[in-house]
Enzyme design. Structure first.
Site, short mmCIF file in Angstrom:
data_model
loop_
_atom_site.label_atom_id
_atom_site.label_comp_id
_atom_site.label_asym_id
_atom_site.label_seq_id
_atom_site.Cartn_x
_atom_site.Cartn_y
_atom_site.Cartn_z
N GLU A 186 0.82 -1.22 0.00
CA GLU A 186 0.00 0.00 0.00
C GLU A 186 0.86 1.28 0.00
O GLU A 186 0.50 2.28 0.63
CB GLU A 186 -0.95 0.00 1.20
CG GLU A 186 -1.96 -1.13 1.17
CD GLU A 186 -2.97 -1.08 2.30
OE1 GLU A 186 -4.13 -1.44 2.08
OE2 GLU A 186 -2.58 -0.68 3.41
N GLU A 254 -7.06 -7.12 -1.38
CA GLU A 254 -7.74 -7.03 -0.09
C GLU A 254 -9.19 -6.62 -0.30
O GLU A 254 -9.50 -5.46 -0.53
CB GLU A 254 -7.06 -6.02 0.85
CG GLU A 254 -5.72 -6.47 1.35
CD GLU A 254 -5.15 -5.55 2.43
OE1 GLU A 254 -5.92 -4.70 2.96
OE2 GLU A 254 -3.95 -5.67 2.74
#
Length: 828
Positions: A186, A254
């Protein structure tokens, strides 16, 4: 779901399993194109679920993986947790629930693929984002930049992990299960904060990854400027995500099945209907890999919860709950979707695609492969159902739902129509023949606060340090404890500006989360930071004495920051100033006094949580203190019979930590209650999800894995920091108390109790148009008169039963013009 679709889905699972088991013996190539991940040249749909090995135990892993496989997954994903594996620099731990290799072997043994996210930054609501605190304490370090201190350590750890994986032949190219690996995590969310450094760091990370020659693709989720690796999506909805590289597949690393719990926060829930809608939309619009984060959340054992204020539970409202039970209806509803998707895998990954836009958020997507077709009808309108005409036939699609038609003719699945059991979980106290828990106790050693010089020479103070400044907490503790004592003395004479007959104000500015203040051995008060506001000023009037005065400040953290740019620079503890302010506003700044620092509690150093700790007989059984701070409590209990998961109910306690047989269960804080505003037992699945949309009460139990237990004589030790009543605590088990069914005509309803229990009673059954929800069902305007008797005959006395939902089973219902359904409430 029709029998034909279910059968073909099951057949595909068997094919995938056979292929994976074969591949454990023979190396296979993993590549990708713009349509899918390719395994030995064949495009695959990957249905994956995150299971973090440190948040469960090795004894739980085979069951968790099997339940994932039974739920229709063909891959398991996990992070690798640097801070746990290298708690001290160059000292490694891969034992117990940190046995990464054993976890990957378990995945391989059950014929599933593995996705390994090396990071080593993980976020994951893990303490310090998974990076070791000792790394943050190294001089000159800057996290997640091309900083020599950081990159040298990152390279050392990732190389260690990759070498282990290769040595064990766990890469797909070696015949192992690992088909994807991840470097960083991320980074796109913080890269703008690092400016030009971000690009050079990303390039360095990619170069490092490529140097490992793992022969499987690399991902760098939510990093949109890394063309040499797969960029992917994280979030609640990723149907409109498309990778920047037109030659890359659409990957969802995710898919958030819910949200994490915080101390002082309510439990976030995400409905099965909304989660299924997000998945179906993703595959409608060309998705190829969906990974549920989390599929099993598990438990933040010990001090691993980050935050601050991340709770010990990491249930995450996942398809498998914290204890490993199927979270119904979410687990079953998704399983049915997985089987349908797998049954049309070839068409989705190879077929030609066209879309029809019906307007007002309604669309159809048609996949065609050599005359074989599959269709999705998606209605993203949050309030309005739609009836569309497709190829001369009408189809009704509820608001915020997707219908899947594997042959473009018959709908076999709709995300808003749940046809699986809803389990109402209940807690049972210990076996009825057991006596109540008997508690013993000891006070936390605080004699040193009285300032006697002899106390400072105790063994407890052997490793104390001092400085003429206020030190940042994690720099001193190195994350070895939540607690740090700041102690100083101040001499007051008659000429001192703060001396007088009146009390003075002690003012402490802190960025710790909790502060306990003692002056001359007397507890002057405590204060906690509010959730998401972790700095405060403590002020209290104190009476000083002429001469020497001792001030002791106990600072406590509740999880270190786990995300954000430069989060390693966020200070913890008492940052100052520490002031004495007289009635005439004359002030004495104590910040540059000589401060003595002692890490941790005396009971931690003495290991009071161990059965064989020195002085383990010195526990008191009389005059049990209630609602007293800084007390250790101890009891013993027998392991509950059966195999249902074991939990601690610590209602009545304040805040502290719990150990069972020396295993650190985690922090507890039941006294910090969530506000009741916004909490509800029901939730409208329609519309975009966020963590505040669907909230339930915040009652939290604490998981005790059965592998931590002995048959007899289990010890439970609590350190109570705020004050509470241990006699209200209990050891319980969790199981299915009620099995509710809500299935539409043309489907099969399966009901299942748990742990060998049987269905003892059918409290409600109606086939027709019943109203309400589980535990509040009501008969509608029409129903089959045989509803209750049919279900009773099929289910009572059995651990599980299966019912065909049709008028052939129940007889005429008298319902016309609506889809009939069966509602059942059964007692286990």
């Amino acid at each position: 779901m029709s029998v034909s679709a279910g059968s073909s889905g099951s057949l595909l699972v068997l094919v995938i399993t056979a292929f994976c088991l074969f591949s454990s013996l023979v190396a296979f190539e993993v590549t990708y194109d713009n349509r899918a991940i390719k395994i030995d040249g064949e495009r695959k749909i990957i249905l994956s679920g995150s299971i973090h090995y440190p948040r469960s135990t090795p004894e739980m892993w085979p069951s968790l993986i099997k339940k994932s496989k039974d739920g229709g997954l063909n891959a398991i994903e996990t992070y690798v947790f640097w801070s746990s594996h290298e708690p001290q620099r160059r000292q490694y731990d891969f034992s117990g629930n940190l046995d990464l290799i054993r976890f990957l072997r378990n995945i391989q043994e059950q014929g599933l693929y593995a996705i390994l996210r090396l990071g080593p930054f993980v976020c994951a609501e893990w303490n310090f984002g998974g990076l070791p605190v000792w790394l943050g304490n190294m001089p000159g370090v800057r996290f997640r930049t091309q900083n020599d201190v950081y990159t040298n350590e990152m390279k050392n750890f990732t190389t260690l992990i990759v070498d282990m994986i290769k040595r064990e032949n766990l890469l797909a190219s070696q015949g192992g299960p690992i088909i994807l690996t991840q470097i960083e995590n991320e980074y796109g969310l913080v890269s703008s904060s690092y400016g030009d450094e971000a690009k050079s760091y990303v390039n360095w990370s990619i170069s490092l990854a490529k140097s490992f020659n793992v022969s499987v693709p690399w991902v760098m989720c939510q990093e949109w400027d890394a063309p040499e690796v797969l960029d992917t999506c994280n979030g609640w909805y990723c149907d409109q995500f498309y990778p920047k590289n037109p030659n890359a597949p659409k990957v969802w690393t995710e898919n958030w099945t819910g949200w994490f719990n915080e101390w002082g926060g309510a439990n976030p829930l995400r409905t099965a209907e909304d989660l299924a809608f997000a998945v179906a939309r993703f595959f409608q619009y060309g998705g190829t890999l969906n990974n549920y984060y989390m599929y099993h959340g598990g438990t933040n054992f010990g001090r691993t919860a980050g935050g601050p204020y991340i709770a010990t539970t990491y249930d995450y409202n996942s398809p498998l709950d914290e204890y490993g039970n199927p979270n119904q209806p979410k687990w079953g509803h998704l399983k049915q979707l997985h089987l349908v998707l797998q049954s049309i895998e070839k068409i989705l990954t190879y077929g030609e695609v066209r879309n029809i836009n019906y307007g007002n958020m309604m669309s159809a997507t048609i996949y065609d492969l050599n005359g074989k077709r599959a269709c999705f009808f998606g209605n993203a309108n949050e309030t309005n159902d739609r009836t569309i005409t497709f190829e001369g036939k009408k189809y009704h699609v509820p608001a915020w739902s997707v219908s899947v038609l594997p042959d473009c003719q018959a709908e076999v699945y709709n995300t808003a129509r749940v046809n699986t059991q809803t389990s109402v979980m209940v807690k049972h106290s210990r076996d009825s023949d057991e006596a109540p828990l008997k508690w013993t106790w000891r006070r936390e050693y605080l004699e040193f606060l009285k300032g006697h010089p002899s106390n400072k020479r105790s063994e407890y103070f052997r490793d104390a340090t001092s400085a003429t400044q206020l030190m940042e907490q994690k720099l001193v503790t190195n994350d070895s404890s939540d607690y740090l004592w700041y102690m100083t003395s101040v001499d007051i004479d008659g000429n001192d500006p703060v001396w007088g007959k009146e009390e003075v104000t002690l003012q402490v500015r802190t960025e710790g989360h909790i502060l306990h203040v003692f002056v001359n051995g007397r507890h002057m008060g405590s204060h906690r930071a509010k959730i998401r506001s972790y700095r405060f000023v403590f002020e209290r009037s104190v009476k000083l004495q002429h001469g020497k005065n001792t001030i002791a400040l106990l600072s406590a953290t509740v999880g270190l920051p786990n995300a954000g740019a430069y989060y390693e620079t966020i200070k913890q503890g008492i940052v100052g100033p520490v002031m004495l302010i007289g009635t005439n506003n004359q002030a004495k700044d104590l910040s540059t006094n000589k401060w003595v620092y002692k890490v941790g509690l005396h009971g931690e150093a003495a290991e009071l949580f161990r059965d064989d700790a020195p002085g383990h007989h010195n526990w008191l059984s009389e005059n049990l203190p209630i609602n007293r701070s800084f007390v250790w409590y101890k009891t013993t209990f027998k392991s509950p019979s059966g195999q249902d998961p074991v939990v601690l109910d610590l209602l009545g306690l304040g805040k502290g930590a719990a150990w069972v047989n020396g295993h650190h269960i985690g922090r507890y804080w039941p006294s910090y209650l969530a506000p009741e505003d916004g909490c509800s037992s029901t939730c409208d699945y329609r519309g975009k999800y966020n963590p505040n949309k669907c909230l339930s009460n915040c009652g939290k139990s604490y998981h005790v894995p059965r592998s931590f237990l002995r048959d007899e004589g289990n010890s439970l030790v609590l350190f109570e920091e705020f004050g509470g009543n241990p006699t209200l605590a209990s050891v319980q088990t969790v199981t299915v108390g009620k099995a509710c069914g809500n299935a539409y005509e043309g489907n099969t309803l399966e009901l299942l109790c748990q742990g060998g229990r049987v269905i003892s009673e059918v409290k409600f059954a109606s086939f027709g148009d019943p109203k309400g929800n589980c535990e509040s069902f009501e008969t509608g305007s029409c129903e089959s008169p045989n509803s209750l008797s049919v279900v009773e005959n099929a289910c009572v006395g059995k651990e599980s039963c299966s019912i065909d939902v049709s008028e052939e089973t129940f007889g005429p219902s008298g319902c016309h013009g609506s889809i009939k359904r069966l509602a059942v409430e059964a007692i286990c």
